[in-house]
Write a protein that holds these residues in place. Sequence first.
Motif, short mmCIF file in Angstrom:
data_model
loop_
_atom_site.label_atom_id
_atom_site.label_comp_id
_atom_site.label_asym_id
_atom_site.label_seq_id
_atom_site.Cartn_x
_atom_site.Cartn_y
_atom_site.Cartn_z
N ALA A 1 -5.53 96.38 -56.61
CA ALA A 1 -4.57 95.44 -57.18
C ALA A 1 -3.41 95.26 -56.21
N LEU A 2 -3.12 94.03 -55.88
CA LEU A 2 -1.97 93.70 -55.05
C LEU A 2 -0.81 93.42 -56.00
N PHE A 3 0.31 94.09 -55.78
CA PHE A 3 1.45 93.87 -56.66
C PHE A 3 2.74 93.84 -55.87
N GLU A 4 3.76 93.29 -56.49
CA GLU A 4 5.08 93.20 -55.87
C GLU A 4 6.12 93.77 -56.82
N ILE A 5 7.00 94.58 -56.27
CA ILE A 5 8.11 95.12 -57.06
C ILE A 5 9.20 94.07 -56.98
N ASP A 6 9.43 93.38 -58.10
CA ASP A 6 10.35 92.24 -58.12
C ASP A 6 11.80 92.67 -58.22
N SER A 7 12.04 93.70 -58.99
CA SER A 7 13.41 94.16 -59.22
C SER A 7 13.35 95.62 -59.64
N GLY A 8 14.48 96.14 -60.07
CA GLY A 8 14.55 97.53 -60.50
C GLY A 8 13.82 97.80 -61.79
N ASP A 9 13.32 96.74 -62.44
CA ASP A 9 12.62 96.97 -63.71
C ASP A 9 11.38 96.11 -63.93
N THR A 10 10.95 95.35 -62.90
CA THR A 10 9.79 94.46 -63.06
C THR A 10 8.84 94.55 -61.88
N VAL A 11 7.55 94.64 -62.21
CA VAL A 11 6.48 94.63 -61.23
C VAL A 11 5.53 93.50 -61.61
N THR A 12 5.10 92.73 -60.61
CA THR A 12 4.16 91.64 -60.87
C THR A 12 2.86 91.90 -60.14
N VAL A 13 1.75 91.93 -60.89
CA VAL A 13 0.42 92.05 -60.30
C VAL A 13 0.03 90.66 -59.83
N LEU A 14 -0.19 90.51 -58.53
CA LEU A 14 -0.47 89.21 -57.93
C LEU A 14 -1.95 88.88 -57.88
N ALA A 15 -2.78 89.90 -57.66
CA ALA A 15 -4.22 89.69 -57.52
C ALA A 15 -4.96 91.01 -57.71
N VAL A 16 -6.22 90.89 -58.09
CA VAL A 16 -7.09 92.06 -58.22
C VAL A 16 -8.41 91.70 -57.56
N ARG A 17 -8.82 92.54 -56.62
CA ARG A 17 -10.10 92.27 -55.95
C ARG A 17 -10.98 93.50 -56.05
N HIS A 18 -12.28 93.27 -55.93
CA HIS A 18 -13.22 94.38 -55.83
C HIS A 18 -13.09 94.93 -54.42
N GLN A 19 -13.27 96.22 -54.24
CA GLN A 19 -13.11 96.82 -52.92
C GLN A 19 -14.10 96.28 -51.89
N ARG A 20 -15.19 95.69 -52.34
CA ARG A 20 -16.17 95.14 -51.41
C ARG A 20 -15.95 93.66 -51.13
N GLU A 21 -14.96 93.07 -51.75
CA GLU A 21 -14.62 91.67 -51.46
C GLU A 21 -13.87 91.59 -50.15
N ASP A 22 -13.90 90.43 -49.53
CA ASP A 22 -13.22 90.24 -48.25
C ASP A 22 -11.71 90.32 -48.38
N ASP A 23 -11.14 89.59 -49.32
CA ASP A 23 -9.69 89.55 -49.42
C ASP A 23 -9.30 89.11 -50.82
N TYR A 24 -8.00 89.08 -51.05
CA TYR A 24 -7.48 88.65 -52.35
C TYR A 24 -7.62 87.14 -52.51
N HIS A 25 -7.65 86.70 -53.75
CA HIS A 25 -7.72 85.28 -54.08
C HIS A 25 -6.41 84.88 -54.74
N TYR A 26 -5.37 84.83 -53.98
CA TYR A 26 -4.09 84.44 -54.56
C TYR A 26 -3.28 83.64 -53.55
N GLN A 27 -2.36 82.88 -54.07
CA GLN A 27 -1.45 82.13 -53.22
C GLN A 27 -0.04 82.44 -53.63
N LYS A 28 0.80 82.62 -52.67
CA LYS A 28 2.20 82.91 -52.96
C LYS A 28 3.06 81.76 -52.57
#
Length: 105
Positions: A78-105
């Motif tokens: 799971a790719l995630f970003e710590i947004d602030s002192g109290d919020t985390v956003t999960v940006l993408a979830v990939r299988h370990q055998r996948e090439d890369d994440y499927h997300y756009q920022k």
Amino acid sequence: MSFSVRFTEEAEADLLRHYEFILAKDSTDWALAERALEAVQHAIHGLEVSPFSYRKANASNPFLRELVIPFGASGYVALFEIDSGDTVTVLAVRHQREDDYHYQK
């Protein structure tokens, strides 16, 4: 300190895609698909307590991190970003055998 965890639409779509992938391989294996989803959900709970303890995804951004989620012979990341002192956003979830994440920022 407790963090609130939220998912982007892309991350939610990733979870559905992985769930459907398991069922596409065997439409009767609902238990496996449910266990995979539960493994991801269980691991995500760790982000509520200590998101800074997971590995950095990018050396130039200390707030962009990855959570490795074991499941079976491989698992998910799971790719995630710590947004602030109290919020985390999960940006993408990939299988370990996948090439890369499927997300756009």
